[in-house]
Design a protein around this motif. Structure first.
Motif, PDB file in Angstrom:
ATOM      1  N   ARG A  12      54.308  35.037  36.655  1.00  0.00           N
ATOM      2  CA  ARG A  12      54.717  35.239  38.044  1.00  0.00           C
ATOM      3  C   ARG A  12      55.303  36.637  38.232  1.00  0.00           C
ATOM      4  N   ILE A  13      56.097  37.090  37.280  1.00  0.00           N
ATOM      5  CA  ILE A  13      56.642  38.446  37.355  1.00  0.00           C
ATOM      6  C   ILE A  13      55.505  39.465  37.306  1.00  0.00           C
ATOM      7  N   ALA A  14      54.509  39.210  36.464  1.00  0.00           N
ATOM      8  CA  ALA A  14      53.359  40.115  36.374  1.00  0.00           C
ATOM      9  C   ALA A  14      52.607  40.168  37.698  1.00  0.00           C
ATOM     10  N   LEU A  20      53.283  44.769  43.985  1.00  0.00           N
ATOM     11  CA  LEU A  20      54.122  45.913  44.345  1.00  0.00           C
ATOM     12  C   LEU A  20      53.429  47.233  44.011  1.00  0.00           C
ATOM     13  N   MET A  21      52.766  47.286  42.870  1.00  0.00           N
ATOM     14  CA  MET A  21      52.107  48.519  42.459  1.00  0.00           C
ATOM     15  C   MET A  21      50.939  48.849  43.382  1.00  0.00           C
ATOM     16  N   VAL A  22      50.238  47.822  43.838  1.00  0.00           N
ATOM     17  CA  VAL A  22      49.105  48.052  44.741  1.00  0.00           C
ATOM     18  C   VAL A  22      49.589  48.383  46.145  1.00  0.00           C
ATOM     19  N   GLN A  23      50.518  47.601  46.662  1.00  0.00           N
ATOM     20  CA  GLN A  23      50.934  47.756  48.054  1.00  0.00           C
ATOM     21  C   GLN A  23      51.852  48.951  48.275  1.00  0.00           C
ATOM     22  N   GLU A  24      52.740  49.219  47.317  1.00  0.00           N
ATOM     23  CA  GLU A  24      53.733  50.273  47.506  1.00  0.00           C
ATOM     24  C   GLU A  24      53.411  51.550  46.737  1.00  0.00           C
ATOM     25  N   ASP A  28      55.141  53.402  38.015  1.00  0.00           N
ATOM     26  CA  ASP A  28      55.953  53.122  36.831  1.00  0.00           C
ATOM     27  C   ASP A  28      55.995  51.614  36.593  1.00  0.00           C
ATOM     28  N   TYR A  29      55.439  51.183  35.476  1.00  0.00           N
ATOM     29  CA  TYR A  29      55.392  49.753  35.176  1.00  0.00           C
ATOM     30  C   TYR A  29      56.793  49.147  35.095  1.00  0.00           C
ATOM     31  N   HIS A  30      57.708  49.846  34.440  1.00  0.00           N
ATOM     32  CA  HIS A  30      59.055  49.296  34.268  1.00  0.00           C
ATOM     33  C   HIS A  30      59.744  49.118  35.614  1.00  0.00           C
ATOM     34  N   LEU A  31      59.585  50.092  36.495  1.00  0.00           N
ATOM     35  CA  LEU A  31      60.179  49.978  37.829  1.00  0.00           C
ATOM     36  C   LEU A  31      59.601  48.783  38.575  1.00  0.00           C
ATOM     37  N   ALA A  32      58.288  48.595  38.476  1.00  0.00           N
ATOM     38  CA  ALA A  32      57.650  47.455  39.148  1.00  0.00           C
ATOM     39  C   ALA A  32      58.172  46.136  38.592  1.00  0.00           C
ATOM     40  N   LYS A  33      58.356  46.064  37.275  1.00  0.00           N
ATOM     41  CA  LYS A  33      58.885  44.841  36.661  1.00  0.00           C
ATOM     42  C   LYS A  33      60.294  44.541  37.162  1.00  0.00           C
ATOM     43  N   CYS A  34      61.124  45.574  37.212  1.00  0.00           N
ATOM     44  CA  CYS A  34      62.513  45.381  37.649  1.00  0.00           C
ATOM     45  C   CYS A  34      62.572  44.916  39.102  1.00  0.00           C
ATOM     46  N   LYS A  35      61.757  45.529  39.960  1.00  0.00           N
ATOM     47  CA  LYS A  35      61.737  45.127  41.364  1.00  0.00           C
ATOM     48  C   LYS A  35      61.218  43.701  41.513  1.00  0.00           C
ATOM     49  N   ALA A  37      61.359  41.271  39.241  1.00  0.00           N
ATOM     50  CA  ALA A  37      62.367  40.339  38.729  1.00  0.00           C
ATOM     51  C   ALA A  37      63.498  40.151  39.740  1.00  0.00           C
ATOM     52  N   THR A  38      63.887  41.235  40.398  1.00  0.00           N
ATOM     53  CA  THR A  38      64.939  41.148  41.410  1.00  0.00           C
ATOM     54  C   THR A  38      64.485  40.298  42.588  1.00  0.00           C
ATOM     55  N   GLN A  39      63.251  40.503  43.035  1.00  0.00           N
ATOM     56  CA  GLN A  39      62.723  39.710  44.144  1.00  0.00           C
ATOM     57  C   GLN A  39      62.671  38.226  43.798  1.00  0.00           C
ATOM     58  N   LEU A  40      62.434  37.932  42.527  1.00  0.00           N
ATOM     59  CA  LEU A  40      62.339  36.539  42.092  1.00  0.00           C
ATOM     60  C   LEU A  40      63.698  35.955  41.713  1.00  0.00           C
ATOM     61  N   GLY A  41      64.747  36.756  41.878  1.00  0.00           N
ATOM     62  CA  GLY A  41      66.100  36.253  41.659  1.00  0.00           C
ATOM     63  C   GLY A  41      66.569  36.249  40.226  1.00  0.00           C
ATOM     64  N   VAL A  42      65.881  37.001  39.351  1.00  0.00           N
ATOM     65  CA  VAL A  42      66.291  37.052  37.939  1.00  0.00           C
ATOM     66  C   VAL A  42      66.329  38.510  37.469  1.00  0.00           C
ATOM     67  N   PRO A  43      67.204  39.321  38.068  1.00  0.00           N
ATOM     68  CA  PRO A  43      67.198  40.758  37.764  1.00  0.00           C
ATOM     69  C   PRO A  43      67.510  41.098  36.313  1.00  0.00           C
ATOM     70  N   ASN A  44      68.159  40.189  35.590  1.00  0.00           N
ATOM     71  CA  ASN A  44      68.565  40.489  34.215  1.00  0.00           C
ATOM     72  C   ASN A  44      67.701  39.801  33.162  1.00  0.00           C
ATOM     73  N   THR A  45      66.589  39.215  33.580  1.00  0.00           N
ATOM     74  CA  THR A  45      65.750  38.516  32.612  1.00  0.00           C
ATOM     75  C   THR A  45      65.143  39.481  31.595  1.00  0.00           C
TER      76      THR A  45
END
Length: 207
Positions: A12-14, A20-24, A28-35, A37-45
């Motif tokens: 789901r994070i992927a 996000l990478m397509v639309q915005e 940066d893969y890491h930035l996309a992952k962090c955003k 995870a934050t949207q899914l409510g698990v910013p520290n996973t």
């Protein structure tokens, strides 16, 4: 059961990262992952997908939601890439990145690798052809030995060609014999010379 749940959440994070990478236009893969995870409510996973997993989801997303526009976009970007490669043919240009792979978005740069004795040769060529440019640098991971990789900065000249941005990364003349490591899978980046890109365009093929 926990492993299955972890795997589903990782996917789901992927998926969100890919969107996000397509639309915005996030590159940066890491930035996309962090955003994501934050949207899914698990910013520290720590259960984050690999870059390759996100790349696979980008392909799925584009086939599901961009099938009517993606081929035309890639075709247009490759046409512009060919024009740029013809212009810079003295520097043995190689196309790389999302335009080559067929995963480009409207935000994507056309990434060309050039090879010269010095970056100033490319700068002088741009000036002589009255092409305004912006100079920056790009980081690439290269294989320093069998067991050691290192990050190296290379000069990159940006200019605008029609509606698209072109990024010219300048390598040493001898560096044409090897390729930097891909941020997606850690393997040597795929690169294509002018005849190969022309063949792609003629076939209207998206990898």
């Amino acid at each position: 059961m926990k492993n299955a749940t972890d795997s589903q959440f990782r996917q789901r994070i992927a998926q969100v990262s890919a969107r996000l990478m397509v639309q915005e236009g996030i590159e940066d893969y890491h930035l996309a992952k962090c955003k994501a995870a934050t949207q899914l409510g698990v910013p520290n996973t720590r259960n984050l997908p690999s870059n390759s997993e996100i790349q696979a989801e980008i392909l799925i997303y584009q086939r599901l939601f961009k099938s009517d526009t993606q081929p035309q976009l890639v075709q247009e970007l490759r046409e512009t890439a060919i024009q740029a490669m013809q212009l810079f043919k003295a520097f043995s240009p190689r196309l790389t990145g999302s335009v080559l792979l067929g995963t480009a978005t409207p935000h994507s740069d056309i990434n060309l690798h050039l090879f010269a004795h010095s970056p100033e040769e490319v700068a002088l060529f741009l000036v002589d052809n009255r092409i305004p440019y912006e100079l920056t640098d790009r980081k690439f991971r290269i294989t320093a030995s069998r067991e050691i990789n290192k990050t190296v900065n290379y000069p990159c000249y940006y200019f605008v060609a029609g509606d698209h941005n072109v990024a010219l990364t300048v390598f040493n003349i001898d560096d044409i014999r090897w390729s930097p490591l891909s941020p997606t899978d850690g393997k040597p980046m795929k690169r294509a010379d002018l005849p190969a890109v022309e063949k792609l365009l003629q076939a209207n093929w998206i990898t």
